[in-house]
Design a protein around this motif. Structure first.
Motif, PDB file in Angstrom:
ATOM      1  N   ASN A 299      -8.058  -3.582  -1.093  1.00 50.89           N
ATOM      2  CA  ASN A 299      -7.257  -4.181  -0.027  1.00 50.89           C
ATOM      3  C   ASN A 299      -8.126  -5.021   0.901  1.00 50.89           C
ATOM      4  OD1 ASN A 299      -4.571  -4.403   1.059  1.00 50.89           O
ATOM      5  ND2 ASN A 299      -5.273  -3.199   2.813  1.00 50.89           N
TER       6      ASN A 299
ATOM      7  N   THR B 219     -11.200   1.677   0.187  1.00 48.62           N
ATOM      8  CA  THR B 219     -10.118   0.694   0.383  1.00 48.62           C
ATOM      9  C   THR B 219     -10.602  -0.713   0.053  1.00 48.62           C
ATOM     10  OG1 THR B 219     -10.740   0.432   2.702  1.00 48.62           O
ATOM     11  CG2 THR B 219      -9.068   2.106   2.187  1.00 48.62           C
TER      12      THR B 219
ATOM     13  N   TYR C  98      -2.263   0.942  -4.526  1.00 46.91           N
ATOM     14  CA  TYR C  98      -1.894  -0.433  -4.218  1.00 46.91           C
ATOM     15  C   TYR C  98      -1.074  -1.002  -5.366  1.00 46.91           C
ATOM     16  CZ  TYR C  98      -5.967   0.391  -1.267  1.00 46.91           C
ATOM     17  OH  TYR C  98      -6.865   0.936  -0.395  1.00 46.91           O
TER      18      TYR C  98
ATOM     19  N   SER D   7      -9.927   7.703  -3.344  1.00 48.25           N
ATOM     20  CA  SER D   7      -9.217   7.187  -2.172  1.00 48.25           C
ATOM     21  C   SER D   7      -7.807   7.768  -2.110  1.00 48.25           C
ATOM     22  CB  SER D   7      -9.167   5.654  -2.240  1.00 48.25           C
ATOM     23  OG  SER D   7      -8.334   5.147  -1.226  1.00 48.25           O
ATOM     24  N   ARG D   8      -7.289   7.982  -0.870  1.00 50.22           N
ATOM     25  CA  ARG D   8      -5.940   8.521  -0.678  1.00 50.22           C
ATOM     26  C   ARG D   8      -4.882   7.424  -0.737  1.00 50.22           C
ATOM     27  NH1 ARG D   8      -5.667  13.675   1.476  1.00 50.22           N
ATOM     28  NH2 ARG D   8      -7.529  14.830   0.875  1.00 50.22           N
ATOM     29  N   CYS D   9      -5.284   6.172  -1.066  1.00 46.07           N
ATOM     30  CA  CYS D   9      -4.331   5.054  -1.099  1.00 46.07           C
ATOM     31  C   CYS D   9      -4.163   4.514  -2.506  1.00 46.07           C
ATOM     32  CB  CYS D   9      -4.791   3.923  -0.178  1.00 46.07           C
ATOM     33  SG  CYS D   9      -4.663   4.303   1.577  1.00 46.07           S
TER      34      CYS D   9
ATOM     35  N   THR E 292       0.838  -1.205   0.000  1.00 51.15           N
ATOM     36  CA  THR E 292       0.000   0.000   0.000  1.00 51.15           C
ATOM     37  C   THR E 292       0.870   1.252   0.000  1.00 51.15           C
ATOM     38  OG1 THR E 292      -0.117   0.075   2.414  1.00 51.15           O
ATOM     39  CG2 THR E 292      -1.822  -1.207   1.254  1.00 51.15           C
ATOM     40  N   TYR E 293       0.286   2.352  -0.510  1.00 46.85           N
ATOM     41  CA  TYR E 293       0.976   3.647  -0.559  1.00 46.85           C
ATOM     42  C   TYR E 293      -0.100   4.697  -0.296  1.00 46.85           C
ATOM     43  CZ  TYR E 293       4.205   7.238  -2.314  1.00 46.85           C
ATOM     44  OH  TYR E 293       5.042   8.330  -2.444  1.00 46.85           O
ATOM     45  N   CYS E 294      -0.187   5.158   0.996  1.00 50.46           N
ATOM     46  CA  CYS E 294      -1.302   5.994   1.421  1.00 50.46           C
ATOM     47  C   CYS E 294      -0.807   7.342   1.960  1.00 50.46           C
ATOM     48  CB  CYS E 294      -2.122   5.298   2.510  1.00 50.46           C
ATOM     49  SG  CYS E 294      -2.878   3.734   1.971  1.00 50.46           S
TER      50      CYS E 294
END
Length: 761
Positions: free
Chosen positions: A245, A242, A223, A219-221, A112-114
């Motif tokens: 995930n 999310t 993947y 979304s702020r994430c 993940t990269y949030c």
């Protein structure tokens, strides 16, 4: 196993030669050590080894427990999580192991990269960013896996080196101002890229230049994961929440290719034949790995099972598959294969997998029958040919063929041809429908082409009675001798068939009926030309009545039986209803035949056909020339249906103009019209004795033609002064210019009709 047998054999030989107990003990000890080492090398699993964990089967060379797998690299641990047993390879949960495909499906961890709003930084998460499978039997499958990235502002990389310096692949995923839809194309909300073959290490990372700090609607994430491509199906929830995930609980399916890696290939493994050679089953085969060095084992064709175990590949019963043998055949299972057998008389074909006729058996059984059949056939053909020849000869005799030949010999100048049935069939292309040029009550007429490209008209007559058959030869003799320019010439006949066929000269320009009423009506023919055609037809009928011996009564005189040659000269045709003028009064009685509108009323009452019957029918033709109307109108009032009745009524009331066409009134001279009308009236007399002969009709038409050619000539016999016509009008008929001679067919400028017509009434 072969090495143990060889060792035991050598050892037993040495034992026999041993001289003391000490040497014997040393040999036995060495044998036990060798057997122990070999057993350790091949690591045959114990029957007590666990073969399943939860719902996942663990086949050898994989195993659970000590000495239950081929090597430590194939060890699987069975763990209980939340009351459920699950197999693991290291930290990766195993979903499935396939021997046939040499694959292992596991759950790989999602990176993940949030964006962290508290620290205002992008943070990398996930249990593993790197996976090292070097020096193991496993390789990441380049066929089943793809590097998958989810996000709206993301650039992710996948490396195959532990120092993250060798870039293998990567992809960008953006959303922009476009709406993201389920199943949209790669690059919009997600992206996927392939990996290279033979990859045994990977590291996933994100480009820090791309972040989600400014994204508010998504979304702020982001993947990234190496996962099984077939298991991925994009959803808009993956970039809005999310959900991606959460769906896989931080993990996604991934596929490994595994192989025996202690040798580089099957060739090396077979050549070395080391104790660790994994293909233990006697019915197994070695296959080079498709992903990296090494090899895998597979059962030979016709066998199934586990090739890594002794006797693990057992014979497969192919007969359980309905597709093994074709329908109707019998399947027989054999060791490592199967055979198909077919019923008696048929043979199985390996090439197309069908039961084909056993040609060898069939040929052997039927050759004698075929020879007998052929002999019988030729014998039958010969007998039938003889019978056919006898029938043809009998028909030829019945139709007067012998009499005709005798006459032809005595009169060498007789131009007449006796055709064979085969010649006429060839001339008409076996009586093809396209060759039909006329149909009628007496038969069908075909156009034919004989040798020298001569066109002929072939009339296939309808059935005739025995009396007519007897007279047919005599009639042929008479018709063959008729040679008149205004009568269709009979050029031959065919007598070897049941119903004789007549062959006439071919007349190309249709009929007088077509010229007046039908398809040739628009040719703008002058009245004098029609008068000339009627005069020529009368000359032809006069010849039949006066010069033929015995005289011939046509019996079906009508405008459709007056043909027009290439110069529009009249040709009287169709003698299907004709008879010879009888010498015996009893022969007058016959079946009434002819065409409605033309039939002699006296003939219909007495059934006696005479020359005056032809005169009456010709009078109707004169009415057609004079009025342009058809003899019978079935769609009009009952009192006006008969042209002859209307005409006679008009003549009786001295009101001829009611039956004349508008263009005729005033166009021709009164004397010509009056003379032609008077002649038609005489021909249509109810009593045949009062009618003129055809000679008188022909002579009168000749005199009337002079009126049309010389308008100043008056009929001497005409005493009436009152004109039968009233009023004047113009018409489409052109009066021919007066000349000092009779017009001939060569002198008339007539349009040519390219269509041929020949009628059989």
């Amino acid at each position: 196993m072969e090495m143990i047998k060889l060792t035991v054999t050598i050892t037993c030989s040495l034992i026999l030669q041993a001289s003391n107990m000490e040497m014997l003990l040393q040999l036995v000890l060495g044998l036990l050590l060798l057997a122990a080492n070999y057993a350790s090398a091949i690591a045959i699993p114990s029957p007590q080894c666990q073969k399943q964990c939860g719902n996942v089967e663990i086949p050898y060379p994989f195993g659970i427990g000590v000495n239950c797998s081929l090597s430590v690299d194939f060890n699987i641990s069975c763990q209980v999580q939340e009351g459920i047993s699950k197999p693991f390879k290291g930290d990766f949960e195993v979903l499935d192991i396939s021997l046939s495909d040499s694959t292992m499906r596991v759950l790989n961890y999602i990176v993940t990269y949030c964006y962290n709003a508290t620290s205002n930084d992008m943070e990398v998460g996930g249990k593993y960013r790197k996976f090292d499978a070097r020096d193991t039997p496993y390789r990441f499958s380049d066929v089943h896996n793809k590097f998958t990235v989810i996000g709206c502002n993301t650039l992710a990389y996948i490396f195959d080196s532990d120092n993250d310096t060798v870039l293998q692949s990567g992809c960008v995923s953006t959303c922009g101002k476009l709406s993201v839809a389920d199943g949209s194309f790669s690059g919009m909300g997600y992206c996927q890229t392939v990996i290279p073959r033979g990859m045994d290490y990977y590291s996933a990372d994100f480009d820090i230049g791309f972040n989600t700090s400014q994204i508010s609607s998504f979304s702020r994430c982001s993947y990234a994961v190496l996962m099984e491509a077939a298991a991925f199906n994009f959803s808009t929830l993956y970039v809005n929440t999310t959900k991606f995930n959460d769906t896989y609980a931080g993990r996604a399916p991934m596929v490994f290719n595994w192989a025996i890696r202690n040798e580089t290939s099957c060739e090396v493994a077979k050549r070395n034949k080391t104790a660790s050679y994994a293909c233990l089953s006697g019915n197994s085969e070695c296959v080079d790995s498709t992903n990296g060095a090494g090899y895998v084992c597979t059962c030979s064709k016709g066998y199934q099972g586990n090739p890594y175990l002794p006797d693990g590949c057992q014979d497969y019963n192919e007969c359980k598959d309905s597709s093994s043998c074709p329908s109707g055949s019998i399947c027989h299972n054999t060791e490592g294969g199967y055979q198909c057998s077919c019923p008696a008389g048929r043979k199985f074909s390996d090439q197309n997998k069908t039961c084909n006729p056993d040609t060898g058996l069939i040929i052997g059984v039927t050759v004698g029958f075929v020879v007998l059949l052929i002999s019988s056939f030729f014998g039958y053909v010969i007998i039938q040919k003889r019978k056919l020849n006898k029938v043809k000869q009998e028909h030829f005799r019945q139709h007067g063929g012998l009499l005709l030949f005798e006459k032809m010999k005595s009169e060498r100048g007789l131009s007449f041809t006796v055709f064979t049935e085969a010649e006429l069939m060839q001339a008409t292309n076996n009586y093809d429908k396209s060759r039909i040029i006329g149909r009628g009550g007496h038969g069908t007429v075909y156009k034919g082409i004989v040798k020298d490209n001569m066109s002929i008209a072939i009339k296939r007559c309808s059935l005739i009675d025995e009396r007519q058959k007897k007279e047919f030869g005599q009639e042929m003799l008479i018709l063959s001798q008729i040679n008149h320019k205004n009568i269709v010439k009979l050029v031959g006949c065919c007598l070897e068939v049941e119903v004789p066929m007549l062959v006439y000269e071919f007349i190309p320009n249709g009929t007088l009926f077509d010229l007046i009423h039908g398809k040739n009506q628009a040719l703008q023919i002058s009245f004098s030309t029609l008068l000339r055609i009627a005069h020529e037809a009368a000359e032809g009928l006069h010849f039949l009545h006066s010069y033929a011996s015995p005289p011939i009564i046509h019996g079906d005189v009508k405008s459709a039986n007056i043909l027009l040659d290439h110069n529009y000269m009249a040709k009287v045709s169709d003698f299907g209803a004709s008879i010879l003028a009888p010498s015996d009064k009893e022969q007058y009685v016959t079946m009434v035949q002819g065409t409605c509108g033309y039939l002699d009323p006296e003939y219909m009452q007495t059934c006696q056909l005479t020359e005056k019957s032809d005169v009456y029918s010709f009078g109707v033709i004169l009415l057609e020339v004079l009025t342009g109307q058809e003899p019978l109108k079935l769609d009009g009032p009952e009192k006006q249906r008969s042209l002859s009745s209307n005409f006679l009524s008009a003549m009786k009331e001295n009101n001829l103009d009611v039956v004349l066409p508008t263009h005729m009134k005033g166009q021709e001279s009164n004397e010509l019209i009056r003379g032609l009308a008077e002649l038609a009236k005489q021909c249509l007399d109810m009593f045949g004795i009062n009618r003129p002969s055809m000679k008188e009709v022909a002579d009168e038409l000749g005199r009337l033609r002079k009126i049309s050619l010389h308008p100043w000539v008056r009929l001497e016999a005409e005493t009436e002064t009152q004109s039968l016509l009233s009023g004047t009008s113009t018409g489409r008929f052109d009066i021919e210019c007066a000349t000092t001679r009779y017009p001939t067919q060569e002198g008339e400028n007539l349009p040519m009709n390219p269509r041929s017509s020949y009628y059989a009434r």
